[in-house]
Design an enzyme around this catalytic site. Structure first.
Site, PDB file in Angstrom:
ATOM      1  N   ARG A 142      -8.434  -0.884   5.414  1.00  0.00           N
ATOM      2  CA  ARG A 142      -7.548   0.245   4.704  1.00  0.00           C
ATOM      3  C   ARG A 142      -6.188  -0.426   4.158  1.00  0.00           C
ATOM      4  NH1 ARG A 142      -6.544   5.365   8.358  1.00  0.00           N
ATOM      5  NH2 ARG A 142      -5.443   5.894   6.386  1.00  0.00           N
ATOM      6  N   ILE A 160       9.502   7.041  16.326  1.00  0.00           N
ATOM      7  CA  ILE A 160       8.894   7.663  15.361  1.00  0.00           C
ATOM      8  C   ILE A 160       7.482   8.352  15.594  1.00  0.00           C
ATOM      9  CG2 ILE A 160       8.347   7.278  12.951  1.00  0.00           C
ATOM     10  CD1 ILE A 160      11.115   6.589  13.236  1.00  0.00           C
ATOM     11  N   CYS A 195      -4.184  12.410  13.905  1.00  0.00           N
ATOM     12  CA  CYS A 195      -4.682  10.965  13.619  1.00  0.00           C
ATOM     13  C   CYS A 195      -4.531  10.135  14.846  1.00  0.00           C
ATOM     14  CB  CYS A 195      -4.303  10.521  12.420  1.00  0.00           C
ATOM     15  SG  CYS A 195      -2.779   9.769  12.395  1.00  0.00           S
ATOM     16  N   ARG A 247      -4.484  10.411   5.216  1.00  0.00           N
ATOM     17  CA  ARG A 247      -3.219  11.647   5.154  1.00  0.00           C
ATOM     18  C   ARG A 247      -2.478  11.639   4.051  1.00  0.00           C
ATOM     19  NH1 ARG A 247      -1.306  14.240   9.046  1.00  0.00           N
ATOM     20  NH2 ARG A 247       0.816  14.071   8.209  1.00  0.00           N
ATOM     21  N   LYS A 270       0.832  -1.292   0.007  1.00  0.00           N
ATOM     22  CA  LYS A 270      -0.051  -0.083  -0.119  1.00  0.00           C
ATOM     23  C   LYS A 270       0.721   1.147   0.055  1.00  0.00           C
ATOM     24  CE  LYS A 270      -1.838   1.505   4.107  1.00  0.00           C
ATOM     25  NZ  LYS A 270      -1.334   3.054   4.319  1.00  0.00           N
ATOM     26  N   ASN A 271       1.935   1.393   0.872  1.00  0.00           N
ATOM     27  CA  ASN A 271       2.728   2.539   0.970  1.00  0.00           C
ATOM     28  C   ASN A 271       3.551   2.637   0.076  1.00  0.00           C
ATOM     29  OD1 ASN A 271       1.400   3.105   3.537  1.00  0.00           O
ATOM     30  ND2 ASN A 271       3.094   2.459   4.850  1.00  0.00           N
ATOM     31  N   ARG A 274       0.820  14.697  13.317  1.00  0.00           N
ATOM     32  CA  ARG A 274       1.645  14.243  12.474  1.00  0.00           C
ATOM     33  C   ARG A 274       1.885  15.714  11.497  1.00  0.00           C
ATOM     34  NH1 ARG A 274      -0.406   8.553  10.054  1.00  0.00           N
ATOM     35  NH2 ARG A 274       1.469   8.671   8.696  1.00  0.00           N
ATOM     36  N   ASP A 281       5.352   0.763  11.944  1.00  0.00           N
ATOM     37  CA  ASP A 281       4.476  -0.146  11.342  1.00  0.00           C
ATOM     38  C   ASP A 281       4.340  -1.469  11.867  1.00  0.00           C
ATOM     39  OD1 ASP A 281       3.612   2.252  10.361  1.00  0.00           O
ATOM     40  OD2 ASP A 281       3.651   1.505   8.442  1.00  0.00           O
TER      41      ASP A 281
END
Ligand code: UD1
Length: 417
Positions: free
Chosen positions: A396, A326, A116, A92, A22-23, A121, A304
């Protein structure tokens, strides 16, 4: 709203397959705006975030077809450079259209992303870099208004390693006149894959895999067909399921080089890993050993996977710590895990976890994407039945996670609500 009902079950075995990342796909979709014509992305899973991005690109004027395993994006008629609040507030990563729109159309109006569930962020690094390339930025009525008659190369140092700011700046700098240098650029695999895509389109970017990138501006870019890289976070989630399991499982179609920090930590917990090309077989230990995690920019341990690894540490022998440098506030899952009788204490941005013999099934609520994946793993490990509500978060970023985990022996039922 859909929810998952999960019965205890760690008798896992067999092969589980990893989808496209996805990213990496989100910035690749935005990059299609740079080259007039039809680009095609392959290895594209069915995800809500990708649907949201497709919707946004259509609003901007692109023609998008999202089919089984692919997405085609025709950006010939892109003419309306605006990302409205209702889409940016959903996702975002909509901010990724900012760089390409300014580079191609000389202007963009993008809703300012709010906070969020994983904390505040900011996007200051994105905006500073665009200004350095010659854009003027004004924030007005909750929108970022960016304009540039032409972009000009600059030397840009990022105060913090940021995946999003690095990618957005790359996508703007490809059309800037001269040679742009980015220092302290992010080195995540998703940055590399965006560089590969831009270079295939005709950009001239060097330095991939390092923190210093050089972009020689070009006049034209061309549409491409591009396979998307495998999702290292989905792969990592499945590997952690394998570490919790009673038997070996094989995670197929991943890139082990993207997973080094996680693989090292899994070995520390006593897991045995056999890597054969793109497949990793994980054999769990009799007793999971505790270890400590510190999230860092790539190649460090990814934030993540922090929530999912926390679940593994809940089932480990002894005490472990999980620190997120992070996103220091990314610990919403801790309260939910405590409902399953995990023993976790927070000290600032550090979770101190005392392993327990058993978790105990209960009703829990997903708060964000990766926290929901953690709750699914915890539900599989917990004795009895666990219900995870608000699973739209998981849809998502994971394509049919329950079907994939059930194919190796999990007992997860989706209740449509
Ligand atoms: C991306 C990923 C997200 C992942 C994160 C870190 C996508 C769509 N999302 O998010 O899943 O958790 O990388 O690997 O790819 N920061 C600033 N100013 C900025 C931008 C970032 O201070 O302008 C800070 C952030 O608050 C954070 C750190 O920099 O502390 C890293 O964030 P960043 O790498 O930008 O995350 P995203 O690109 O938003």
């Amino acid at each position: 709203m859909d929810k998952f009902t999960i019965e205890h079950g760690l008798d896992l075995s067999g092969n589980i397959y990893v989808s496209g990342a996805k990213n990496a796909i989100l910035p690749s979709m935005a990059a299609c705006l740079l080259a007039p014509g039809k680009s095609i992305l392959r290895n594209v899973p069915n995800l809500i975030d990708l649907k949201t991005m497709a919707h946004l690109l259509r609003v901007i004027g692109a023609r998008v077809e999202y089919g089984e395993g692919f997405m085609s994006i025709d950006s010939k008629d892109v003419c309306y450079p605006e990302a409205p609040y209702e889409l940016v507030s959903k996702m975002r990563a909509s901010i990724y259209v900012l760089g390409p729109l300014v580079a191609r159309l000389g202007k963009a109006r993008v809703s300012f992303p709010g906070g969020c569930a994983i904390g505040t962020r900011p996007v200051d690094l994105h905006l500073k870099a665009l200004e350095a390339l010659g854009a003027t930025i004004e924030i007005e009525h909750g929108y970022i208004n960016a304009k540039a008659d032409k972009l000009v190369a600059a030397d840009i140092y990022f105060e913090k390693s940021s995946v999003g700011a690095t990618i957005n700046t790359l996508m703007a700098a490809v059309y800037a006149e001269g040679t742009t240098r980015l220092y302290n650029a992010a080195m995540e695999p998703e940055v590399d894959s965006t560089i590969d895509m831009l270079n295939k389109m005709g950009a001239k970017i060097t330095g991939k895999g390092s923190t210093t990138l050089e972009i020689e501006g070009v006049k034209d870019l061309f549409p491409v067909e591009m396979p998307m890289i495998p999702d290292r976070i989905e792969a990592g989630t499945f590997l952690i399921a394998g570490a919790l399991s009673q038997n070996p499982i094989t995670v197929c179609g991943c890139n082990p080089e993207h997973l080094t920090a996680l693989l090292d930590k899994l070995r520390e917990t006593g897991c045995k890993l056999d890597i054969l090309g793109a497949d990793i077989t994980i054999t769990p230990p009799e007793t999971i050993k505790s270890t400590n995690i510190l999230t860092l920019p790539h190649p460090g341990f990814p934030t993540d996977l922090q929530a999912q690894f926390t679940v593994l540490m809940c089932m480990a022998e002894g005490i472990s710590t999980v620190e997120d440098t992070i996103f220091p506030d990314r610990f919403m899952h801790v309260a939910e895990l405590s409902r399953l009788q995990a023993d976790i204490r927070m000290e600032r941005n550090i979770a101190i976890i005392k392993g327990v013999k058993d978790l105990s099934g209960a009703e829990v609520m997903a708060t964000d994407l990766r926290a929901s994946a953690a709750l699914v793993l915890a539900g599989m490990a917990a004795k009895g039945t666990t219900t995870v509500s608000r699973i739209y978060h998981i849809d998502r970023g994971y394509d049919r996670i329950e079907e994939k985990l059930n194919s190796i022996g999990a007992k997860i039922r989706r209740e449509i609500g």
